[in-house]
Design a protein around this motif. Structure first.
Motif, PDB file in Angstrom:
ATOM      1  N   ASP A   1      75.614   4.202  46.889  1.00 42.68           N
ATOM      2  CA  ASP A   1      74.482   2.424  46.914  1.00 42.68           C
ATOM      3  C   ASP A   1      74.171   2.069  48.284  1.00 42.68           C
ATOM      4  OD1 ASP A   1      75.529   0.975  44.894  1.00 42.68           O
ATOM      5  OD2 ASP A   1      77.628   1.252  45.499  1.00 42.68           O
ATOM      6  N   HIS A   2      72.706   0.804  48.232  1.00 40.94           N
ATOM      7  CA  HIS A   2      72.445   1.148  49.942  1.00 40.94           C
ATOM      8  C   HIS A   2      72.820   0.850  51.028  1.00 40.94           C
ATOM      9  CE1 HIS A   2      68.145   0.902  47.482  1.00 40.94           C
ATOM     10  NE2 HIS A   2      69.150  -0.202  46.617  1.00 40.94           N
ATOM     11  N   ASP A   3      72.878   1.498  52.384  1.00 49.16           N
ATOM     12  CA  ASP A   3      73.279   1.324  53.664  1.00 49.16           C
ATOM     13  C   ASP A   3      74.775   0.888  53.267  1.00 49.16           C
ATOM     14  OD1 ASP A   3      70.447   1.399  54.149  1.00 49.16           O
ATOM     15  OD2 ASP A   3      70.403  -0.193  53.473  1.00 49.16           O
TER      16      ASP A   3
ATOM     17  N   ILE B   1      75.543   8.279  49.771  1.00 51.68           N
ATOM     18  CA  ILE B   1      74.910   6.448  50.294  1.00 51.68           C
ATOM     19  C   ILE B   1      73.355   6.588  50.196  1.00 51.68           C
ATOM     20  CG2 ILE B   1      75.454   7.374  52.895  1.00 51.68           C
ATOM     21  CD1 ILE B   1      75.934   5.013  53.657  1.00 51.68           C
ATOM     22  N   GLU B   2      72.991   5.320  50.167  1.00 54.14           N
ATOM     23  CA  GLU B   2      71.144   5.648  50.285  1.00 54.14           C
ATOM     24  C   GLU B   2      71.144   4.462  51.715  1.00 54.14           C
ATOM     25  OE1 GLU B   2      68.842   4.556  46.829  1.00 54.14           O
ATOM     26  OE2 GLU B   2      67.450   5.622  47.826  1.00 54.14           O
ATOM     27  N   LEU B   3      70.346   5.194  52.619  1.00 58.28           N
ATOM     28  CA  LEU B   3      70.330   4.561  53.673  1.00 58.28           C
ATOM     29  C   LEU B   3      68.688   4.401  54.209  1.00 58.28           C
ATOM     30  CD1 LEU B   3      72.036   4.255  56.700  1.00 58.28           C
ATOM     31  CD2 LEU B   3      71.224   6.277  57.444  1.00 58.28           C
TER      32      LEU B   3
ATOM     33  N   LEU C   1      72.232  12.062  40.803  1.00 58.14           N
ATOM     34  CA  LEU C   1      73.069  12.253  41.459  1.00 58.14           C
ATOM     35  C   LEU C   1      72.163  10.625  42.289  1.00 58.14           C
ATOM     36  CD1 LEU C   1      72.365  15.833  42.347  1.00 58.14           C
ATOM     37  CD2 LEU C   1      74.560  14.858  41.804  1.00 58.14           C
ATOM     38  N   HIS C   2      71.708   9.678  41.400  1.00 63.60           N
ATOM     39  CA  HIS C   2      71.402   8.745  42.804  1.00 63.60           C
ATOM     40  C   HIS C   2      71.632   7.714  41.348  1.00 63.60           C
ATOM     41  CE1 HIS C   2      67.665   6.564  44.940  1.00 63.60           C
ATOM     42  NE2 HIS C   2      68.367   6.089  44.899  1.00 63.60           N
ATOM     43  N   ILE C   3      72.613   7.054  42.002  1.00 66.03           N
ATOM     44  CA  ILE C   3      72.605   5.662  40.718  1.00 66.03           C
ATOM     45  C   ILE C   3      73.454   4.598  41.802  1.00 66.03           C
ATOM     46  CG2 ILE C   3      74.377   4.977  39.538  1.00 66.03           C
ATOM     47  CD1 ILE C   3      74.896   7.804  38.222  1.00 66.03           C
TER      48      ILE C   3
ATOM     49  N   SER D   1      68.763   8.857  38.676  1.00 68.80           N
ATOM     50  CA  SER D   1      67.256   8.125  37.812  1.00 68.80           C
ATOM     51  C   SER D   1      67.199   6.858  38.828  1.00 68.80           C
ATOM     52  CB  SER D   1      68.432   7.278  36.487  1.00 68.80           C
ATOM     53  OG  SER D   1      69.496   7.601  36.895  1.00 68.80           O
ATOM     54  N   ASP D   2      68.046   6.905  40.132  1.00 67.28           N
ATOM     55  CA  ASP D   2      67.913   5.013  40.772  1.00 67.28           C
ATOM     56  C   ASP D   2      68.457   4.023  39.714  1.00 67.28           C
ATOM     57  OD1 ASP D   2      67.668   3.830  42.958  1.00 67.28           O
ATOM     58  OD2 ASP D   2      65.906   4.719  43.883  1.00 67.28           O
ATOM     59  N   TYR D   3      69.047   4.058  38.244  1.00 65.09           N
ATOM     60  CA  TYR D   3      69.637   3.375  38.112  1.00 65.09           C
ATOM     61  C   TYR D   3      70.557   2.401  38.228  1.00 65.09           C
ATOM     62  CZ  TYR D   3      72.279   1.888  33.898  1.00 65.09           C
ATOM     63  OH  TYR D   3      72.891   0.968  32.612  1.00 65.09           O
ATOM     64  N   HIS D   4      69.974   1.312  38.559  1.00 60.51           N
ATOM     65  CA  HIS D   4      70.683   0.356  38.845  1.00 60.51           C
ATOM     66  C   HIS D   4      71.320  -0.634  38.122  1.00 60.51           C
ATOM     67  CE1 HIS D   4      68.641   0.767  42.221  1.00 60.51           C
ATOM     68  NE2 HIS D   4      68.689  -0.534  42.791  1.00 60.51           N
ATOM     69  N   GLY D   5      71.648  -0.330  36.708  1.00 58.56           N
ATOM     70  CA  GLY D   5      72.483  -1.766  35.272  1.00 58.56           C
ATOM     71  C   GLY D   5      71.896  -2.211  34.566  1.00 58.56           C
TER      72      GLY D   5
END
Ligand SMILES: [Zn+2]
Ligand SMILES: [Zn+2]
Length: 296
Positions: free
Chosen positions: A41-43, A74-76, A9-11, A255-259
């Motif tokens: 995605d950030h903001d 969203i990740e704010l 729940l965090h990609i 995971s905060d996966y960024h690729g």
């Protein structure tokens, strides 16, 4: 120790500072055996309709296999230095108040990137016109600049870019102003989102201090804690899990996966100990639906 879960729940995607497009992430999530995911995605919520379209097309292409469950999110960035990150699950991507706040943030971010690039040039670093233009588009930030410095061979790692130039107090750092964490929780809650505090250990590794902050944010509408995130140790993750449950909050994991292929973060990989991700995901979905129904 981290293990592979079927729920992430965090990609992040290319819509913010990730390296893969929403379509690539969806295909990867399917290949990795995920059953549910959230793009955070950030903001920005610009990826929400894009991912919905990806899923629509996939469903059309393969009508016999059910699509992965997806939560628009969203990740704010909020709080001092923007270090307090909030995950807004089930966010309404058309909420006008949220869109105007995000637009302001993106514009400010681009202005800041321009100023940071000026400072880097003063250090003798040369950017080609194309790179400079890319780095000053709305929505670009320090991670994009760090990656450009890495690609240009100025540094050997992204971390080195921060340590030498971009971290607070370094020669190319420009401070930014962020809304308070409580204001961020309210903004997202009013935009239909169920709000979860991302990677809480990064914000405050002290359980007492964190608990006090969480109690304060619950008054503003905080609904959960991201207990399972690579930043939490094997010992910390279950503590966050039980703190959340004892306060009647939701538990999530991502995971905060960024690729990044050459980074230890992998899609679906989080600290071990998450006993029932499916049950927690269903509880989150239920909270999202209930909250959205109340807002209508
Ligand atoms: Zn974050
Ligand atoms: Zn993140």
């Amino acid at each position: 120790m981290s293990i592979q879960y079927p729920i992430d729940l965090h990609i992040h995607s290319t819509i913010s500072d990730g390296l893969r497009t929403p379509a690539e992430l969806y295909a990867q999530a399917r290949d990795e055996g995920l059953t549910a995911f959230a793009l955070c995605d950030h903001d920005t919520v610009a990826g929400v309709p894009i991912m919905q379209e990806v899923i629509r097309q996939e469903t059309e292409r393969c009508p016999d296999s059910p699509p992965l469950r997806y939560l628009p999110s969203i990740e704010l960035s909020t709080g001092d230095g923007g270090h307090a990150h909030l995950l807004g699950f089930g966010v309404d991507a058309n909420d006008e108040k949220l869109l105007s706040a995000l637009c302001e943030m993106q514009e400010e971010r681009a202005q800041r990137s321009k100023r940071m690039i000026c400072l880097l040039k003063k250090q003798g670093i040369r950017f080609c016109c194309h790179t400079e233009e890319e780095l000053t588009r709305p929505g670009t930030g320090r991670a994009h600049i760090a990656r450009a410095l890495l690609d240009m061979g100025v540094v050997n790692t992204m971390q080195q870019a921060f340590d030498r130039y971009l971290a607070r107090g370094k020669c190319a750092y420009i401070a930014r102003r962020y809304m308070s964490i409580a204001d961020g929780v309210s903004l997202l809650t009013n935009a239909g989102a169920t709000v979860v505090l991302a990677h809480p250990c990064r914000l405050n590794p002290d359980p007492q201090g964190l608990r006090a902050l969480v109690l304060e944010l619950m008054d503003a509408g905080l609904a959960g804690l991201e207990a399972y995130h690579p930043s939490a140790s094997r010992q910390q993750a279950p503590l966050l899990d039980s703190m959340a449950r004892s306060l009647g909050l939701l538990v999530t994991g991502g995971s905060d996966y960024h690729g990044d292929a050459n980074c230890c973060v992998r899609m679906g990989r989080m600290p071990s100990g998450w006993k029932n991700p499916e049950e927690d995901f269903l509880a989150l979905m239920e909270a999202v639906e209930k909250h959205r129904a109340q807002g209508m």
